[in-house]
Design a protein around this motif. Structure first.
Motif, mmCIF file in Angstrom:
data_model
loop_
_atom_site.group_PDB
_atom_site.id
_atom_site.type_symbol
_atom_site.label_atom_id
_atom_site.label_comp_id
_atom_site.label_asym_id
_atom_site.label_seq_id
_atom_site.Cartn_x
_atom_site.Cartn_y
_atom_site.Cartn_z
ATOM 1 N N ASP A 106 -0.308 7.442 -1.595
ATOM 2 C CA ASP A 106 -0.610 6.003 -1.655
ATOM 3 C C ASP A 106 -1.076 5.501 -0.282
ATOM 4 O OD1 ASP A 106 -0.716 3.381 -2.504
ATOM 5 O OD2 ASP A 106 1.427 3.161 -2.891
ATOM 6 N N ALA A 107 -0.299 5.818 0.741
ATOM 7 C CA ALA A 107 -0.629 5.348 2.095
ATOM 8 C C ALA A 107 -1.927 5.980 2.605
ATOM 9 C CB ALA A 107 0.521 5.665 3.041
ATOM 10 N N THR A 138 -5.067 4.353 1.122
ATOM 11 C CA THR A 138 -5.382 3.085 1.788
ATOM 12 C C THR A 138 -5.986 3.344 3.174
ATOM 13 O OG1 THR A 138 -3.551 2.056 0.602
ATOM 14 C CG2 THR A 138 -4.388 0.878 2.530
ATOM 15 N N GLU A 147 -0.803 4.332 -9.414
ATOM 16 C CA GLU A 147 -0.274 5.458 -8.639
ATOM 17 C C GLU A 147 0.568 6.311 -9.587
ATOM 18 O OE1 GLU A 147 -2.141 4.680 -6.538
ATOM 19 O OE2 GLU A 147 -1.701 2.883 -5.390
ATOM 20 N N SER A 202 -7.036 4.138 -4.036
ATOM 21 C CA SER A 202 -7.303 2.803 -3.491
ATOM 22 C C SER A 202 -8.774 2.533 -3.728
ATOM 23 C CB SER A 202 -7.047 2.768 -1.984
ATOM 24 O OG SER A 202 -5.683 2.646 -1.747
ATOM 25 N N ALA A 237 0.808 -1.220 0.000
ATOM 26 C CA ALA A 237 0.000 0.000 0.000
ATOM 27 C C ALA A 237 0.840 1.269 0.000
ATOM 28 C CB ALA A 237 -0.951 -0.008 1.198
HETATM 29 MG MG MG Z 1 -2.081 2.654 -1.060
#
Ligand code: MG
Ligand code: ADP
Length: 313
Positions: A261-262, A265, A176, A217, A147
């Motif tokens: 990205d993080a 999620t 991404e 996500s 993730a």
């Molecule tokens: Mg992610």
């Protein structure tokens, strides 16, 4: 990373001398970079650093490469900032629910989940940058960078291209993205946010971006349906179960693609209400697509352009 990548480089009017002028040679160098990231952070490779760390049963410092420690250190900070919604120690649950590198869709028992909850949690993981090393407090702790590593790799490739003098480019790995400068027409890069299947007929959302990362996500790419219940690959670290709320996808725009990205999620874990609050409290820029009976609704604080299907916007 179990996915594909695309890179677009604008060579026209490159403002500084370009070192790597041959596209084939550039591609070779990019693939070398990707291979080295895989060798550090891919759970698909048995001999990668991450797989070795996951098999390591001792609780002393385990030496790793700088980039790997850097990504884990960032993941740990993001766990704190999201109150544990983002947690790379969910790997045992990812595997238990059948979303690991070995896919098998079986429903685990409550007993299995409770036992694993005792062994996992980002508070049982430590990252050090100098010298780079990781450490686990419980022998069963295993980590999964799925993730966050794609976002990191996107940032890394973009920085590499910039260093070569390619100031105008678009890098994408598994959805991404990082956009730098302008496209070949001298305009901001245009990105469409993918719509869930049933919402395809609805208007597409188009973002125009420059010098930023974008990550999404969703629960409609990687999921399975068993006895009428939809199981998505996002795990709620508090319960050890896949999230079940109505959020279908989250897109986050942030200058760091790794952080986008993080966060994407983490917001999937939080769900619509908590996620919206988190976005506003942290001044993030995001788009959410929410299941609403048989259709979808959306919420966004991004400047999006809607293009009706078949129309010209
Ligand atoms: Mg992610
Ligand atoms: P995608 O891989 O589709 O871009 P994400 O960036 O959301 O989607 O990553 C999902 C993957 O991250 C899962 O397949 C799993 O390996 C891992 N994961 C699941 N839940 C979490 C979580 N709460 N925190 C960190 N990683 C997670």
């Amino acid at each position: 990373m179990g996915t594909t990548y695309h890179i677009t480089v604008v060579t026209k009017d490159a403002p500084t001398p370009v070192n790597v002028s041959d596209a084939k040679e550039l591609k070779r160098r990019i693939e070398t970079l990707l291979e080295s990231i895989n060798q550090q952070m891919s759970t698909y490779l048995q001999d990668s650093e991450i797989s070795q760390f996951n098999r390591y049963q001792k609780t002393d410092w385990f030496k790793v490469s700088h980039d790997f420690a850097f990504v884990v250190d960032n993941a740990q900070q993001l766990s704190q900032r999201t109150q544990g919604a983002f947690d790379i120690s969910v790997l045992p649950f990812v595997e238990l629910w059948g979303f690991g590198s070995k896919t098998q869709y079986t429903l685990p028992s409550d007993k299995q989940i409770t036992a694993l909850l005792a062994e996992t949690g980002y508070d049982k993981l430590h990252a050090r940058l100098q010298p780079p090393a990781l450490k686990k407090d419980s022998a069963g702790l295993k980590i999964d960078l799925s993730a966050i590593a794609k976002g990191f790799a996107v940032d890394k490739l973009s920085a590499y291209l910039e260093k070569q003098g390619y100031l105008n480019h678009l890098v994408e790995i598994g959805g991404e993205i990082k956009a730098k400068g302008k496209n070949a027409r001298g305009e901001a890069w245009k990105i469409a946010i993918e719509q869930p299947q049933q919402a395809r007929a609805a208007a597409s959302r188009i973002l125009r971006i420059s010098d930023t990362g974008v990550a999404t996500s969703g629960d409609y790419r990687n999921y399975y349906i068993k006895d009428g219940v939809r199981f998505s690959h996002t795990i709620n670290p508090q319960t050890g179960r896949p999230v079940t709320h109505k959020l279908a996808s989250v897109t986050v725009v942030h200058k760091s693609c790794m952080i986008a990205d993080a966060y994407a999620t983490a917001i999937m874990v939080m769900g619509e209400i908590k996620g919206k609050r988190f976005i506003l409290q942290n001044s993030l820029k995001a788009n959410m697509i929410i299941r609403d009976a048989d259709s979808f609704k959306s919420w966004s604080n991004l400047l999006v352009k809607y293009i009706k299907k078949g129309g010209d916007g």
